[in-house]
Structures are given as structure tokens and as C-alpha cells.
Design a protein around this motif. Sequence first.
Motif, PDB file in Angstrom:
ATOM      1  N   LEU A  32      38.685  55.917  61.472  1.00 50.06           N
ATOM      2  CA  LEU A  32      37.387  55.324  61.217  1.00 50.06           C
ATOM      3  C   LEU A  32      37.352  55.048  59.837  1.00 50.06           C
ATOM      4  CD1 LEU A  32      35.257  57.831  63.252  1.00 50.06           C
ATOM      5  CD2 LEU A  32      36.206  55.572  64.233  1.00 50.06           C
ATOM      6  N   THR A  33      37.705  55.608  58.822  1.00 49.72           N
ATOM      7  CA  THR A  33      37.626  55.258  57.469  1.00 49.72           C
ATOM      8  C   THR A  33      39.043  54.722  56.851  1.00 49.72           C
ATOM      9  OG1 THR A  33      37.804  57.678  57.053  1.00 49.72           O
ATOM     10  CG2 THR A  33      35.723  56.777  57.299  1.00 49.72           C
ATOM     11  N   HIS A  34      39.889  55.299  57.246  1.00 51.35           N
ATOM     12  CA  HIS A  34      41.289  54.923  56.746  1.00 51.35           C
ATOM     13  C   HIS A  34      42.249  53.725  57.209  1.00 51.35           C
ATOM     14  CE1 HIS A  34      44.257  56.533  59.469  1.00 51.35           C
ATOM     15  NE2 HIS A  34      43.813  57.952  59.254  1.00 51.35           N
ATOM     16  N   SER A  35      41.604  53.522  58.326  1.00 50.41           N
ATOM     17  CA  SER A  35      42.503  52.182  59.214  1.00 50.41           C
ATOM     18  C   SER A  35      41.716  51.272  59.745  1.00 50.41           C
ATOM     19  CB  SER A  35      43.264  52.746  60.061  1.00 50.41           C
ATOM     20  OG  SER A  35      44.414  53.662  59.811  1.00 50.41           O
ATOM     21  N   VAL A  36      40.311  50.949  59.201  1.00 51.86           N
ATOM     22  CA  VAL A  36      39.564  50.057  59.807  1.00 51.86           C
ATOM     23  C   VAL A  36      39.557  48.650  59.114  1.00 51.86           C
ATOM     24  CG1 VAL A  36      37.724  50.586  57.864  1.00 51.86           C
ATOM     25  CG2 VAL A  36      37.002  50.008  60.029  1.00 51.86           C
ATOM     26  N   GLY A  37      39.261  47.832  60.159  1.00 50.81           N
ATOM     27  CA  GLY A  37      39.454  46.319  59.745  1.00 50.81           C
ATOM     28  C   GLY A  37      38.175  45.910  59.111  1.00 50.81           C
ATOM     29  N   THR A  38      38.124  44.875  58.447  1.00 48.32           N
ATOM     30  CA  THR A  38      36.923  44.331  57.708  1.00 48.32           C
ATOM     31  C   THR A  38      36.152  43.209  58.724  1.00 48.32           C
ATOM     32  OG1 THR A  38      37.791  44.448  55.402  1.00 48.32           O
ATOM     33  CG2 THR A  38      36.062  42.658  55.559  1.00 48.32           C
TER      34      THR A  38
END
Length: 283
Positions: A270-276
Amino acid sequence: MTTLPPLPDMILEPLVRAALLEDLGTNGDITTRTVIAAGTQYRARIVARQSGVVSGMQLARLAFGLVDPSLHVRILIDDGNSFAAGDELAVIEGEAASILSGERVALNFLGRLCGTATMTADFVARTEGFATRITCTRKTTPGLRLVEKQAVLHGGGFSHRFSLSDAILIKDNHIAAAGGIASVLQAVRERASHMMRVEIEVDDLDQLQQVLDQGGADVVLLDNMSTPMLTQAVTMNGGRLILEASGNMRLDRIAEVAATGVDYISSGALTHSVGTIDLGLDF
């Protein structure tokens, strides 16, 4: 929609100020200063290119305000609310040069945090009908933990401990270094404050049974267990301790894990592999 009271600006301002100083460098926005005449007034819109959930709007407002306090920022969709492609999220009016100088920092925060909130909302949607809650971890961008965890809340999720000082979380390496589950739980009983919550990580059902027999923990982290093992763990626990499933928690697996009856599902993604989320500033 997840409505939360905003954080005090004074907490967030140092993050935004540091980002602006990084972007403006030692000589400011030389492009804008070169090509935009002083006094040029404009109205700009932050527009969504795709759908999602808003987070980071407070930081975007601060970015424009720190560049130029005279800018007028009107937020149209607040943090925690959903938006569709083509929606206007905010309108900024004032000096064109000031808007352009704050644009990238505002959109960087907004796009990244909307991505976290949107991904969290997708995870939460898979738990509909179950009591299981989605929570984040400490696998955050250094220096941005506060706002990334806030984005998880905006997406309908919950936060794990914020720092090492929040709670006792005994991981596999603690167990190995301390000499085993019995040793670490005995140490907790002897030394931990009665006000402190205790979580312990287990890798298999034998370790879970040891925790249940020993006592001293409030929460058990079930690490990288298969879905059938999680189901068995819930049965063994019998509602005595809070159970958290973690490890390999992909979006396509969330519903089946929630169906096992665990209380929480934690995901570092949820915080280290999220897209923009794709957002644009249109004049």
C-alpha cells in the motif's frame, strides 16, 4: 468516502517546504522568470486523468501557499473522496509564475498519495461483507511516513504502528536472538509496561500454539501462511487473540484471506509499491 480531520498545517509544512527547496534549487524557477511577464494572472485547474481517491490535497494547497501566499486555492474534492477521470479536484488563481513554480511539488504529493488512497480503497472493497480490516506497515518512504499512512486512512484502511516506539512487535529475528518464543514472551511479562500492546510473529501453526500456551501477547502476526493454514489458525485461536495475516497479500487474494476470519490483513504494498495517479494542471 473516508472523512478525517485535517492534520495541523504546521506538521505538514516542513515536508512541503523541503520539497519546494529541492525543486527550486539555488536560483528559483528560471524558466518561469524568463518567459512569464510579472503580474500575469491566470486560473489553473487540477484535473484527474483517471479515477481514484483523493489524498494529499492539504499538501498541494500548502505547496502553492508557501510559494505565494496570495494565491487563492479552492479545493473542489476533499481528501478521502472519490473522483472520476475528467473531474476537477482544485482551482488555483493568481500570479501565473507562482502557480507554475508550485505545480510540480503539489502534483508530486497529490499524485503519489492519491495512488496510495486508491490502492487502499481497492483492497478494502475486497473485504466487503467481512469484519477484516486492511492495514499498512512501516514500509514507507523515508520522511513521508506520516502522509503515506494518512493516505491509507483516506482510502478506508487502518494504520499499523507508526514507529518502533508505539508497540512491541516481536519478529522472527527477535525470537531467534532471544532464544525462542517462550523466552521473548517471558521477557515481555517481566519488563513491558502494562499500557503497551504486544504482537508476535509466527511462521507456522506450531509456533502459534506455543504463543497460545505461553500467554503474554495481544496480537499474533501470521506470516506468509497459506489460506488453509490461516483458516486453521483462526480455529485454533478461538477468538482469544487478535490475528493479523501478512505476507504475499496481493489484491486478488484479499477476499479469500478475509473469508478465513482473520481480524487484520497488513500489506506493505500500500505504501512501497503503489502507482501514481495521473493528474494534470491545466491553464
